[in-house]
Design a protein around this motif. Structure first.
Motif, PDB file in Angstrom:
ATOM      1  N   VAL A 165       0.794  -1.312   0.009  1.00 60.25           N
ATOM      2  CA  VAL A 165      -0.171   0.114   0.017  1.00 60.25           C
ATOM      3  C   VAL A 165       0.808   1.345   0.069  1.00 60.25           C
ATOM      4  O   VAL A 165       0.588   2.302  -0.820  1.00 60.25           O
ATOM      5  CB  VAL A 165      -0.842  -0.013   1.284  1.00 60.25           C
ATOM      6  N   GLY A 166       1.711   1.420   0.707  1.00 58.85           N
ATOM      7  CA  GLY A 166       2.987   2.297   0.814  1.00 58.85           C
ATOM      8  C   GLY A 166       3.408   2.647  -0.531  1.00 58.85           C
ATOM      9  O   GLY A 166       3.644   4.003  -0.940  1.00 58.85           O
ATOM     10  N   ALA A 167       3.684   1.580  -1.266  1.00 59.26           N
ATOM     11  CA  ALA A 167       4.472   1.740  -2.377  1.00 59.26           C
ATOM     12  C   ALA A 167       3.351   2.420  -3.515  1.00 59.26           C
ATOM     13  O   ALA A 167       3.764   3.244  -4.106  1.00 59.26           O
ATOM     14  CB  ALA A 167       5.034   0.407  -3.216  1.00 59.26           C
ATOM     15  N   MET A 168       2.320   1.931  -3.391  1.00 60.32           N
ATOM     16  CA  MET A 168       1.534   2.417  -4.634  1.00 60.32           C
ATOM     17  C   MET A 168       0.894   3.738  -4.103  1.00 60.32           C
ATOM     18  O   MET A 168       0.694   4.560  -4.972  1.00 60.32           O
ATOM     19  CB  MET A 168      -0.123   1.412  -4.621  1.00 60.32           C
ATOM     20  N   ALA A 169       0.580   3.847  -3.123  1.00 58.86           N
ATOM     21  CA  ALA A 169       0.299   5.416  -2.654  1.00 58.86           C
ATOM     22  C   ALA A 169       1.291   6.389  -2.591  1.00 58.86           C
ATOM     23  O   ALA A 169       1.193   7.570  -3.045  1.00 58.86           O
ATOM     24  CB  ALA A 169      -0.423   5.339  -0.987  1.00 58.86           C
ATOM     25  N   GLY A 170       2.507   5.986  -2.527  1.00 53.79           N
ATOM     26  CA  GLY A 170       3.780   6.659  -2.638  1.00 53.79           C
ATOM     27  C   GLY A 170       4.030   7.200  -3.890  1.00 53.79           C
ATOM     28  O   GLY A 170       4.282   8.465  -4.298  1.00 53.79           O
ATOM     29  N   ILE A 171       3.670   6.270  -5.065  1.00 50.62           N
ATOM     30  CA  ILE A 171       3.858   6.673  -6.458  1.00 50.62           C
ATOM     31  C   ILE A 171       3.005   7.960  -6.535  1.00 50.62           C
ATOM     32  O   ILE A 171       3.178   8.673  -7.373  1.00 50.62           O
ATOM     33  CB  ILE A 171       3.604   5.363  -7.314  1.00 50.62           C
ATOM     34  N   TYR A 172       1.636   7.706  -6.384  1.00 50.35           N
ATOM     35  CA  TYR A 172       0.656   8.472  -6.600  1.00 50.35           C
ATOM     36  C   TYR A 172       0.945   9.878  -5.840  1.00 50.35           C
ATOM     37  O   TYR A 172       0.382  11.000  -6.459  1.00 50.35           O
ATOM     38  CB  TYR A 172      -0.830   7.960  -6.348  1.00 50.35           C
ATOM     39  N   ARG A 173       1.374   9.918  -4.812  1.00 44.80           N
ATOM     40  CA  ARG A 173       1.599  11.082  -3.828  1.00 44.80           C
ATOM     41  C   ARG A 173       2.881  11.807  -4.773  1.00 44.80           C
ATOM     42  O   ARG A 173       2.682  12.900  -4.899  1.00 44.80           O
ATOM     43  CB  ARG A 173       2.009  10.887  -2.639  1.00 44.80           C
ATOM     44  N   GLY A 174       3.779  10.900  -5.410  1.00 48.35           N
ATOM     45  CA  GLY A 174       4.850  11.627  -6.103  1.00 48.35           C
ATOM     46  C   GLY A 174       4.179  12.172  -7.301  1.00 48.35           C
ATOM     47  O   GLY A 174       4.595  13.333  -7.821  1.00 48.35           O
ATOM     48  N   LEU A 175       3.278  11.786  -7.771  1.00 50.12           N
ATOM     49  CA  LEU A 175       2.588  12.258  -9.032  1.00 50.12           C
ATOM     50  C   LEU A 175       1.875  13.673  -8.644  1.00 50.12           C
ATOM     51  O   LEU A 175       1.966  14.458  -9.514  1.00 50.12           O
ATOM     52  CB  LEU A 175       1.406  11.304  -9.693  1.00 50.12           C
ATOM     53  N   LEU A 176       1.340  13.630  -7.499  1.00 50.25           N
ATOM     54  CA  LEU A 176       0.733  14.840  -6.835  1.00 50.25           C
ATOM     55  C   LEU A 176       1.827  15.904  -6.616  1.00 50.25           C
ATOM     56  O   LEU A 176       1.333  16.948  -6.997  1.00 50.25           O
ATOM     57  CB  LEU A 176      -0.146  14.486  -5.536  1.00 50.25           C
TER      58      LEU A 176
END
Length: 302
Positions: free
Chosen positions: A256-267
């Motif tokens: 979950v941390g990896a998936m969410a971290g990638i999207y937060r990086g996009l943000l």
């Protein structure tokens, strides 16, 4: 000499092939999510791939070129398959469907709330029948269907130390990911005749006459302000949703941390350069995604 057929082995091979199909769909179509799924142990990874494969099917129906009535018919057919999964009885047209076979096996292994797929179908039906959203509250209702449902389905696979709080945080994290998606895909969605940014916000920032398909924004419009305003909402949802992580086991937390971290990086990119979403699809490099996945595995996501 009598010949005995090992039906159990044949069935096992069939289920394995079904999982392989779902993993191929996930690997080909879910570039960001696949980085997180790699961090899961095999049974959970396969179950998550089965969930994604059906979710992708629903999404593809909604985004396809078919007429509205045909889309509604196909979404109803998926809904019937979900009912069959819940009851344990497959219809004749679904018997050999690899996604159904994989999901049926996954649901025997994990307490997956299969009824949440109906919420996803309801959300995609909104996509088919509705082209914009008046307020942020309206948008959240849609996001809870299409993204919150995936969070709850996933939690059935991950497990959670506090299921009630976990469902709430998973729902919130799903909202954060979906709003990030909406910001990233402003131009792509506009090309399909859709606008997810709340109409009242678009008007407030004088962007109601902007053409998102071409990136043409009136001189007096505050497009950067609009994007950063919605990004701020997503960031607040990320902060709340990340409270889910301590409630998960180490490997699920890393996923979950990896998936969410990638999207937060996009943000992060979108907040720094709002106009980039009108120029093309914002993305992270393979190296950046790998680095975020490693950080998640090491428990360094916050």
């Amino acid at each position: 000499m009598a010949v005995f057929h090992d039906h159990s082995r044949a069935r096992t091979d069939e289920v394995r092939a079904a999982y392989r199909h779902c993993e191929e769909v996930t690997r080909d179509e879910a570039k960001n999510f696949s980085y997180g799924l790699r961090l899961l142990p095999g049974p959970k990874r396969r179950a998550m791939s089965a969930i994604y494969a059906l979710a992708r099917r629903v999404d593809d129906i909604g985004d396809g070129d078919l007429e509205t009535r045909r889309k509604t018919e196909l979404l109803g057919r998926v809904g019937s398959m979900v009912d069959g999964l819940i009851s344990g009885h497959a219809g004749p047209e679904d018997a050999d469907d690899p996604v159904r076979l994989a999901l049926a096996d996954a649901a025997r292994r994990f307490p997956i709330p299969l009824e949440a797929f109906h919420e996803l179908i309801a959300g995609v039906t909104m996509d088919v029948e509705q082209r914009d959203y008046k307020s942020f509250a309206d948008l959240l209702s849609y996001c809870r269907c299409v993204a919150g449902s995936i969070g709850r389905l996933s939690l059935g696979v991950f497990g959670c130390a506090d299921p009630d709080r976990g469902r709430e945080y998973a729902d919130t994290l799903g909202l954060a990911l979906q709003i990030t998606n909406i910001l990233r895909d402003v131009r792509e969605d506009a090309a399909m005749g859709r606008r997810y940014l709340p109409a009242e916000d678009v008007e407030h920032f004088a962007c109601d006459k902007a053409d998102f398909t071409t990136g043409s924004v009136p001189a007096d419009a505050e497009f950067d302000g609009l994007v950063r305003f919605e990004a701020g909402r997503a960031r607040a949802l990320f902060e709340e949703g990340f409270r889910l992580l301590p409630l998960l086991d180490r490997r699920s937390r890393a996923c979950v941390g990896a998936m969410a971290g990638i999207y937060r990086g996009l943000l992060d990119i979108i907040e720094r350069e709002p106009a980039a979403v009108l120029a093309g699809r914002v993305s992270l490099s393979t190296e950046q995604k790998s680095r975020l996945a490693l950080a998640a595995l090491l428990g360094r996501v916050r």
